[in-house]
Design a protein around this motif. Structure first.
Motif, PDB file in Angstrom:
ATOM      1  N   SER B 149      -4.766  12.143   4.649  1.00 47.09           N
ATOM      2  CA  SER B 149      -5.287  12.158   3.276  1.00 47.09           C
ATOM      3  C   SER B 149      -4.609  13.248   2.451  1.00 47.09           C
ATOM      4  CB  SER B 149      -6.801  12.390   3.290  1.00 47.09           C
ATOM      5  OG  SER B 149      -7.443  11.333   3.967  1.00 47.09           O
ATOM      6  N   LEU B 150      -4.405  14.416   3.068  1.00 48.73           N
ATOM      7  CA  LEU B 150      -3.730  15.497   2.332  1.00 48.73           C
ATOM      8  C   LEU B 150      -2.298  15.089   1.984  1.00 48.73           C
ATOM      9  CD1 LEU B 150      -4.985  18.636   4.309  1.00 48.73           C
ATOM     10  CD2 LEU B 150      -5.591  17.981   1.969  1.00 48.73           C
ATOM     11  N   ALA B 151      -1.614  14.466   2.936  1.00 46.43           N
ATOM     12  CA  ALA B 151      -0.243  14.026   2.669  1.00 46.43           C
ATOM     13  C   ALA B 151      -0.219  12.933   1.599  1.00 46.43           C
ATOM     14  CB  ALA B 151       0.401  13.520   3.961  1.00 46.43           C
ATOM     15  N   ALA B 152      -1.255  12.100   1.595  1.00 42.59           N
ATOM     16  CA  ALA B 152      -1.328  11.043   0.576  1.00 42.59           C
ATOM     17  C   ALA B 152      -1.448  11.651  -0.820  1.00 42.59           C
ATOM     18  CB  ALA B 152      -2.507  10.116   0.866  1.00 42.59           C
ATOM     19  N   GLU B 200       3.882  -4.367   2.885  1.00 42.57           N
ATOM     20  CA  GLU B 200       2.752  -3.939   3.724  1.00 42.57           C
ATOM     21  C   GLU B 200       1.615  -3.399   2.858  1.00 42.57           C
ATOM     22  OE1 GLU B 200       2.577  -4.085   7.115  1.00 42.57           O
ATOM     23  OE2 GLU B 200       4.497  -5.153   7.108  1.00 42.57           O
ATOM     24  N   ALA B 201       0.400  -3.519   3.374  1.00 46.05           N
ATOM     25  CA  ALA B 201      -0.779  -3.067   2.626  1.00 46.05           C
ATOM     26  C   ALA B 201      -0.876  -1.537   2.678  1.00 46.05           C
ATOM     27  CB  ALA B 201      -2.033  -3.668   3.259  1.00 46.05           C
ATOM     28  N   PRO B 202      -1.482  -0.937   1.654  1.00 48.50           N
ATOM     29  CA  PRO B 202      -1.689   0.520   1.707  1.00 48.50           C
ATOM     30  C   PRO B 202      -2.609   0.898   2.861  1.00 48.50           C
ATOM     31  CG  PRO B 202      -2.253  -0.367  -0.466  1.00 48.50           C
ATOM     32  CD  PRO B 202      -2.056  -1.537   0.448  1.00 48.50           C
ATOM     33  N   PHE B 203      -2.390   2.115   3.372  1.00 43.32           N
ATOM     34  CA  PHE B 203      -3.230   2.657   4.464  1.00 43.32           C
ATOM     35  C   PHE B 203      -4.154   3.693   3.841  1.00 43.32           C
ATOM     36  CE2 PHE B 203      -3.121   5.885   8.119  1.00 43.32           C
ATOM     37  CZ  PHE B 203      -4.268   5.370   8.704  1.00 43.32           C
ATOM     38  N   VAL B 204      -3.618   4.841   3.484  1.00 46.16           N
ATOM     39  CA  VAL B 204      -4.329   5.790   2.625  1.00 46.16           C
ATOM     40  C   VAL B 204      -3.436   5.915   1.394  1.00 46.16           C
ATOM     41  CG1 VAL B 204      -5.245   8.124   2.398  1.00 46.16           C
ATOM     42  CG2 VAL B 204      -5.284   6.986   4.626  1.00 46.16           C
ATOM     43  N   SER B 205      -3.797   5.233   0.348  1.00 46.87           N
ATOM     44  CA  SER B 205      -2.923   5.069  -0.810  1.00 46.87           C
ATOM     45  C   SER B 205      -2.431   6.424  -1.331  1.00 46.87           C
ATOM     46  CB  SER B 205      -3.681   4.337  -1.923  1.00 46.87           C
ATOM     47  OG  SER B 205      -2.855   4.188  -3.046  1.00 46.87           O
ATOM     48  N   PRO B 206      -1.149   6.571  -1.641  1.00 43.58           N
ATOM     49  CA  PRO B 206      -0.101   5.533  -1.683  1.00 43.58           C
ATOM     50  C   PRO B 206       0.638   5.344  -0.361  1.00 43.58           C
ATOM     51  CG  PRO B 206       0.773   7.568  -2.553  1.00 43.58           C
ATOM     52  CD  PRO B 206      -0.652   7.857  -2.171  1.00 43.58           C
ATOM     53  N   LEU B 207       0.156   5.965   0.703  1.00 42.24           N
ATOM     54  CA  LEU B 207       0.858   5.840   1.985  1.00 42.24           C
ATOM     55  C   LEU B 207       0.534   4.517   2.657  1.00 42.24           C
ATOM     56  CD1 LEU B 207       0.245   9.405   3.511  1.00 42.24           C
ATOM     57  CD2 LEU B 207       2.230   8.625   2.207  1.00 42.24           C
ATOM     58  N   ARG B 208       1.569   3.873   3.178  1.00 41.35           N
ATOM     59  CA  ARG B 208       1.381   2.753   4.091  1.00 41.35           C
ATOM     60  C   ARG B 208       1.465   3.310   5.505  1.00 41.35           C
ATOM     61  NH1 ARG B 208       4.094   1.128  -0.480  1.00 41.35           N
ATOM     62  NH2 ARG B 208       3.436  -0.875  -1.359  1.00 41.35           N
ATOM     63  N   ARG B 209       1.011   2.528   6.473  1.00 39.29           N
ATOM     64  CA  ARG B 209       1.024   3.042   7.850  1.00 39.29           C
ATOM     65  C   ARG B 209       2.401   3.531   8.260  1.00 39.29           C
ATOM     66  NH1 ARG B 209      -3.179   3.052  11.243  1.00 39.29           N
ATOM     67  NH2 ARG B 209      -4.975   1.805  10.601  1.00 39.29           N
ATOM     68  N   HIS B 210       3.449   2.802   7.836  1.00 36.99           N
ATOM     69  CA  HIS B 210       4.792   3.170   8.271  1.00 36.99           C
ATOM     70  C   HIS B 210       5.301   4.440   7.592  1.00 36.99           C
ATOM     71  CE1 HIS B 210       5.551   0.099   4.966  1.00 36.99           C
ATOM     72  NE2 HIS B 210       5.977   1.235   4.468  1.00 36.99           N
ATOM     73  N   ASP B 211       4.618   4.895   6.546  1.00 35.94           N
ATOM     74  CA  ASP B 211       4.994   6.172   5.923  1.00 35.94           C
ATOM     75  C   ASP B 211       4.522   7.367   6.769  1.00 35.94           C
ATOM     76  OD1 ASP B 211       6.262   5.345   3.436  1.00 35.94           O
ATOM     77  OD2 ASP B 211       4.265   4.576   2.880  1.00 35.94           O
TER      78      ASP B 211
END
Lengths: 387, 361
Positions: B149-152, B200-211
């Protein structure tokens, strides 16, 4: 080769069961500011910060250097976190010194701490581990059988531990920072205190303390900022061995003997009892004084208890080699800081800065720490004279 | 304030051996000592050494919280065969900082050689939650703000400031996965286009899992020495020309999270700008952080970034930083590169950064 380095400032907090008046960061900052004032410096003069403490699980802060960077003025600087079990206070001092002795930095601030009132050491030490027998044991329970083996081998009288407990508390009564102040303590009082781990009674064990200890270590050309003389680092050494192996000598561990031989060789010490003026040695349980007297070569094997009983290690009895004039770990035990307090108190002695627990004319002093199952050791020798 | 670069005229440090385990999503019943032992054996074999007594100093990096036990590193000593006793130390940090401590020990003349290792088994816990307990224990840790979440939030700041696009982030991942196809130790590898990743769908926006880097179990080890010792061993080596690290404020609100001034400062002290950089291995657990770091290091077109795939392809906590140095070392010794930079990080949103410069001997 190693550049000369010296302790030019020490700072400690008052040690107490609970320092509810400060946060963890506030506790460290108090020690750090005291050390900087002693060194005649400010945070802006410091090139790097090295911290140490016992396991993160004690206070529940993972890699606490992240949180502590601001309080210690470390932003924009290198900051390192050392963790070597109970010896960490000593190891941290040695790692901090290496920042200067390598010629890399001029002035390094080093701080160690424990805030046991915000911690649950017993829980942290007893979490169940996969593939291992579950252990619910504090340090006293671990060391008691090893002490009994020492008593069996050395045929020491039963009350040697009691004598150490009294001696270190009388020392501690001279030290205004000490956690326990028991100027009227008697052998009888210790003997009658509750038996915790036979043969260790309550008053033969260290307390649980909140506290922090800091030092400023400087290069040869940067020692003049302090009004007090520098404590020159004359030698430093660390040793580790496994907790268990076939034939391990647990009463008189080889890692401790090797570490002492190494640090003595660096400092040119042949006979530690004669050559040293004072020693601050990690004695968290009373019987470890006679055991370490032998392990560190102050006495022949089996004879350490005689020095204790003769008063050789007592300031009050005018002993020739006072051990733990500050009161030692038996008087104050903020775990992660306890080793550094030994190192800093050794420095205070050779700087003539130890107040009511000063050993008159001390020129050469030893600081010592151990940890784990008496398997990790760190030691240093500091002197008033420049090597 | 001087970095270790200033000392290089006195005592050059040679990196002589490196090995890393596979990045496994779960090491199963394998414990930490069992993860460490093959890596130590591998670097010993590379140099032709037999045991820990053959080096002058040993230093490791690990984290008790990942093992769920106080003094967890003590068991690690069992992997060393420390009988007779050895000169040994430990940092509760990534092993890249154990490398730093070892360099100081050699520079001061107390050792001519050192064995360094890092290890962690992150799979049994919830890593992003565990690392939330790195935060200020009074104000932030009780909120359990996890690292993803912090990285997001950091990525969102980058996007809002127009410093990156989501396609830039996907390009980092695409290159990582493709490079990882040549890395036998990688956990995630494949030929994925930017367009496919953006689907791919967002994971913790704006990050996707692959980010986000995966959770991995494993270890890595390294041997360093003075150049004289390395010559005596007669093995190929690379020179650790400079190494420095800097920490920033813990208060996220006072930091410019779209930049990494501590990386820039460490890079200056380590001497990154003193020559061309052929290869860079950056510890960027999130795709947008690789872009922040590349910019802070001043890397240009001529630098191959994360040819191993980086930690997006497999992230060995407490060893990934050391592994970045090791990856650069291997490419230099193999002749693929002449000069490279390695980076390690610690703390939320790149709070603490280490930079090392490695050159051909």
């Amino acid at each position: 080769m190693a550049q000369l380095a010296a302790v030019i400032g020490t700072g400690q907090t008052r040690y107490k069961t609970k320092r509810g008046d400060v946060s963890i960061a506030g506790l460290l900052r108090e020690a750090a500011v005291n050390a900087l004032e002693d060194a005649g410096l400010g945070f802006e003069d410091i090139d790097a910060v090295v911290i140490g403490k016992a396991p993160d699980m004690f206070e529940g802060v993972v890699m606490p250097e992240c949180y502590l960077a601001d309080a210690l003025g470390a932003n924009g600087k290198p900051m390192l976190r050392v963790h070597t079990a109970g010896s960490v206070g000593g190891s941290t001092a040695l790692v901090a010194a290496s920042h200067v002795q390598s010629g890399t930095f001029k002035r390094v601030l080093t701080v160690t701490y424990e805030k046991q009132s915000e911690s649950n050491a017993m829980w942290a030490l007893s979490t169940p581990q996969p593939f291992a027998v579950h252990l619910n044991a504090g340090a006293g329970g671990y060391f008691a059988p090893i002490i009994r083996e020492y008593m069996r081998r050395s045929k020491a009288p039963w009350d040697v531990g009691i004598k150490v407990a009294v001696k270190d508390r009388l020392h501690g009564a001279r030290n205004p920072l000490a956690h326990l102040h028991k100027p009227d303590i008697t052998m009888k009082e210790v003997e009658e205190s509750m038996m915790l781990w036979d043969p260790l009674r309550l008053l033969e064990a260290c307390p649980s303390s909140d506290g922090a200890c800091a030092m400023v270590i400087a290069a040869e050309d940067a020692v003049d900022s302090s009004a007090k003389p520098p404590a020159w680092i004359r030698g430093g050494a660390m040793r580790s061995e496994p907790t268990m192996y076939a034939g391990r000598e647990e009463v008189n561990p080889r890692a401790g003997r090797d570490c002492a031989a190494d640090v003595y060789a660096q400092a040119g010490i042949r006979d530690p009892r004669r050559d040293l003026d004072v020693a601050e040695i990690y004695v968290p349980f009373s019987w470890y004084e006679p055991m370490w007297l032998e392990n560190l070569g102050f006495a022949e094997e089996g004879q350490g208890w005689r020095l204790t009983m003769e008063g050789a290690t007592s300031l009050d009895e005018g002993g020739d080699i006072p051990w733990n004039p500050s009161g030692g770990v038996l008087s104050s035990n903020p775990i992660g800081a306890s080793g550094m307090i030994r190192f800093a108190e050794a420095a205070r002695q050779v700087r003539g800065d130890a107040g009511a627990h000063q050993v008159e004319g001390a020129k050469l002093a030893m600081g010592h720490a151990y940890g784990g199952g008496a398997q990790f050791f760190s030691m240093w020798i500091v002197g008033a004279d420049k090597p | 304030m001087s970095g270790l670069k200033a000392m290089s005229a006195q005592r050059d440090i040679a990196i002589v051996a490196f090995h890393q385990s596979d990045c496994q999503a779960s090491a199963g019943a394998t414990n930490e000592v069992e993860l460490i032992m093959p890596e130590i054996r591998a670097v010993m074999d590379q140099v032709g050494l037999h045991n820990a007594q053959d080096v002058d100093f040993v230093c490791s990096g690990s984290c008790d919280y990942l093992q769920g036990a106080a003094f967890a590193f003590v068991a690690g000593v069992d992997a060393l065969g420390a009988v007779p006793p050895i000169r040994e130390s430990h940092v509760e940090m990534d092993a890249a900082w154990a490398l730093y401590e070892s360099v100081l020990k050699i520079r001061m003349g107390h050792a001519d050689s050192a064995l360094i290792y890092g290890f962690a088994k992150s799979s049994p816990g919830e890593l992003p939650i565990v690392l939330s307990q790195q935060l200020d224990p009074y104000y932030l840790a009780p909120l359990w703000v996890d690292t993803v979440s912090l990285a997001a939030m950091q990525a969102r700041l980058m996007l809002d400031a127009g410093k990156i696009t989501e396609a830039d982030m996907a390009a980092v991942v695409s290159r990582s996965r493709r490079n990882a196809m040549n890395n036998p130790h990688a956990q995630l590898a494949g030929d994925l286009s930017v367009e496919a990743l953006l689907q791919e769908a967002p994971f913790v926006s704006p990050l996707r899992r692959h980010d986000c880097s995966p959770v991995s179990d494993g270890a890595s080890a390294m041997i360093i020495a003075t150049v004289e010792q390395a010559e005596a061993w007669g093995k190929p080596y690379a020179i650790l020309r400079g190494i420095d690290h800097r920490i920033e404020s813990h208060n996220l609100c006072t930091r410019d999270l779209t930049d990494s001034p501590s990386t820039r400062r460490a890079a200056e002290a380590a001497g990154v700008a003193d020559g061309a950089i052929d290869v860079a291995e950056l510890y960027a657990p999130f795709s947008h952080q690789e872009i922040i770091l590349s910019r802070a290091l001043g890397l240009g077109e001529g630098t191959r970034v994360n040819p191993s795939g980086g930690v997006l392809a497999g992230n060995l906590m407490m060893a990934s930083g050391l592994s970045r140095v090791g990856e650069v070392f291997q490419r230099i010794v193999s002749g693929e590169a002449r000069r490279g930079v390695a980076h390690a990080t610690s703390g939320p949103c790149l709070q603490h950064n280490l930079v090392a410069v490695v050159e051909a001997a």
